[in-house]
Design a protein around this motif. Structure first.
Motif: not given
Ligand SMILES: C[S@@+](CC[C@H](N)C(=O)[O-])C[C@H]1O[C@@H](n2cnc3c(N)ncnc32)[C@H](O)[C@@H]1O
Length: 226
Positions: A94-95, A121-123, A157-160, A164-167
């Motif tokens: 929680k930043t 990761l949400d943050e 990788l699934d979490s990312l 919406g992240f691209t590896l």
């Protein structure tokens, strides 16, 4: 069980230097090659510890820097080696940052010791700008399923991708983890429980064969205007 609030990262830093993790600035540099950030980019280091990465980035003179860590002691060590970076005490989960703030976010060797990886990761997805880079390095479980709180490559990788992240880059660095573990053992120290040190204290042998170390660069999608 030794959790991160009781783990003495400062002591580990006295053994391995200001970057308190396997690989040190070598992996930070490798990630920068992939990110190709323009001068003036705003870069955060979440779980910045005693400021090793921030110091490395500061020396380039290219970036505006912010470091966040939960430990007051490590932040005060960081303050002694940094000139321009802004340091903030806080939690990765929680930043205090606004949405779409950073061009790049480093989180090196922190995720695996958090109680709530998902919240962190949400943050990271929230505070990165569209098109911003996420750089993670950490221990991971080599099996297809995570063990003892460590994520597997697939789970991470699934979490990312779910956010919406691209590896852009995934590299395993077994040798760097081995070298780091050996330095700890020779110094009579141990690693956190989640890194396969649950049974081992002060040099006792533990089985880390199912654990490796990764460097990952991912990118938040750029905004599309219709
Ligand atoms: C292995 S050290 C890595 C430090 C630094 N990233 C580096 O590579 O030198 C882990 C760091 O995570 C910090 N940390 C642990 N839990 C945290 C949390 N919930 N929020 C922010 N920092 C945290 C610790 O205080 C420590 O500085």
């Amino acid at each position: 069980m030794m959790n991160d609030t009781t783990f003495n990262w400062s002591e580990i830093g006295r053994i391995v230097g200001p970057c308190i993790r396997p690989g040190g600035p070598v992996l930070t540099e490798r990630a920068l090659e992939i990110c190709s950030l323009p001068a003036g980019s705003l870069v955060a280091d979440i779980g910045c510890g005693s400021g090793g990465t921030l110091q490395h980035l500061e020396r380039s003179g290219l970036y505006s820097l912010v470091g966040l860590d939960q430990s007051e002691m490590l932040l005060s060590e960081a303050a002694t080696r940094l000139e321009t970076a802004r340091l903030i005490q806080g939690h990765a989960e929680k930043t205090p940052f606004r949405n779409d703030t950073f061009d790049a976010l480093f989180c090196e060797c922190v995720l695996s010791i958090l109680d709530d990886t998902s919240a962190a990761l949400d943050e990271f997805a929230r505070v990165l700008k569209d098109g911003g880079y996420l750089v993670l390095s950490d221990v991971f479980s080599k099996g297809s399923q995570g063990t003892d709180g460590l994520l597997s490559r697939e789970e991470l990788l699934d979490s990312l991708s779910g956010r919406g992240f691209t590896l852009l880059l995934w590299e395993a660095h077994d040798r760097l983890l081995r070298e780091f573990a050996v330095r700890m053992i020779f110094a009579g120290e141990c690693l956190p429980d989640s890194w396969g040190c649950g049974q081992g204290r002060k040099g006792e042998k533990t089985d880390r064969s199912g654990i490796s170390y990764f460097l990952l660069v991912a990118r938040k999608p750029a905004a599309t205007f219709q």
